[in-house]
Design an enzyme around this catalytic site. Structure first.
Site, PDB file in Angstrom:
ATOM      1  N   SER A 185     -78.277   1.245  -2.278  1.00  0.00           N
ATOM      2  CA  SER A 185     -78.447  -0.789  -2.110  1.00  0.00           C
ATOM      3  C   SER A 185     -79.007  -1.424  -3.049  1.00  0.00           C
ATOM      4  CB  SER A 185     -78.581  -0.958  -0.986  1.00  0.00           C
ATOM      5  OG  SER A 185     -79.134  -2.189  -0.309  1.00  0.00           O
ATOM      6  N   TYR A 198     -85.609   1.217   5.736  1.00  0.00           N
ATOM      7  CA  TYR A 198     -84.242   0.794   5.120  1.00  0.00           C
ATOM      8  C   TYR A 198     -84.474   1.261   3.488  1.00  0.00           C
ATOM      9  CZ  TYR A 198     -79.657  -0.164   3.956  1.00  0.00           C
ATOM     10  OH  TYR A 198     -77.879  -0.059   3.394  1.00  0.00           O
TER      11      TYR A 198
END
Ligand code: NAD
Ligand code: MG
Length: 293
Positions: A185, A198
């Protein structure tokens, strides 16, 4: 025919606020994301490949699974049992493309399940040419005190540990020429404080992609990573973002809108296909403009 204008290819209207428990279901998402069900056209770039996609029921994983099938591959998908409805839709699209779809539900936080998943996939597909790891867990917290051990652990157990377990088993079956594709990401580079855990897993995925590519390159197996920016998906509305961020999700990107999962499909296909034969240990950003560095 020239390309369409990337800014207006998909709507940049505000998304309606909406909340689902995890795992969010794509069938309940409004508006529906474009995962290439009708918009992706294949050209036999993965003809007769056998591929396993985790998180293949919805959004980014669904777009990869559908594109793989439309490129001629047979595809096994993994997802959580609660996502059966979404998985059945993907199965239908894969079968309409004339390919075999194998559905293997189960929780990737369970070590043994990862080994069984690879075994089942290669057995039911009759081989294994690619493992695409897309499944992920993302729950925002207001600040560092909100990150309790249980949630921190769940994020790492979902996003990082399965890469070890899946790859350890998959290399028993992958032949030279095979590929592994992971999913990081922009958070792996530009960590947001509401996503401490995360973002850390997404940085770990980049590191693992690189170290695995170093080891597995010697066996002719290429390992690469896709790093998406903001893509419209069930993950975002099931605790991935605060509700107040949903309406403008993606609008501050250079291209002015959120991505649709099908806009990642070509990158996953490329990294699994013959055409990327000199590419390994790389991270491909598909971000709407945010630079990876
Ligand atoms: P999504 O909700 O459609 O996909 C996440 C999937 O993870 C679910 O479908 C579910 O099947 C799977 N999953 C979660 N926990 C699991 C578990 N314990 N066991 C097995 N499967 C489990 O949302 P998405 O946005 O398509 O996310 C896919 C991947 O893309 C994730 O890794 C996410 O981190 C990454 N990503 C998404 C965005 C974005 O903006 N949507 C941006 C960057 C990276
Ligand atoms: Mg899902």
């Amino acid at each position: 025919m020239a390309n369409t204008d990337p800014r207006s290819k998909y709507s940049n209207a505000d998304f309606p606020k909406q909340e689902q428990p995890i795992p969010g279901l794509q069938s309940k998402l409004n508006p529906q994301p474009d995962c290439g069900e009708t918009s992706y056209t294949g050209h036999d770039r993965l003809l007769d490949y056998k591929m396993l996609v985790t998180g293949g029921d919805s959004a980014i994983g669904r777009a990869a699974a559908i594109a793989y099938a439309k490129e001629g591959a047979d595809v096994a998908i993994n997802y959580l049992p609660a996502e059966e409805e979404d998985a059945q839709q993907v199965k239908q699209v894969i079968e309409q493309a004339g390919r075999k779809a194998v559905l293997i539900p189960g929780d990737l936080r369970n070590e043994q399940f990862n080994y069984d998943l690879v075994e089942q996939a290669q057995k039911q597909l009759g081989g294994l040419d690619n493992v695409t790891i897309v499944a992920g867990h993302q729950q925002y917290r207001e600040n560092i005190k909100g990150f309790d051990t249980a949630s921190f652990t769940e994020t790492f157990e979902t996003n990082v540990y399965p890469i070890f377990w899946l790859v350890q088993k998959a290399i028993d079956y992958l032949n030279p020429g095979a590929t592994i594709t992971t999913t990081s990401s922009v958070q792996g580079y530009n960590p947001s404080p509401i996503l401490h855990d995360y973002a850390a897993t997404k940085a770990a995925i980049i590191s693992l992609t690189k170290s695995l590519s170093e080891e597995l390159g010697a066996q002719g197996i290429r390992v690469n990573c896709v790093a998406p920016g903001p893509f419209w998906s069930p993950l975002q509305i099931s605790g991935g973002q605060p509700q107040e961020k949903i309406p403008h999700f993606g609008q501050k990107e250079v291209l002015g809108r959120a991505g649709q999962p099908v806009e990642l499909a070509g990158t996953y296909v490329h990294l699994a296909a013959e055409e990327s034969s000199y590419t390994t240990g790389q991270v491909y950003g598909v971000t709407g403009g945010t630079q990876l560095d």
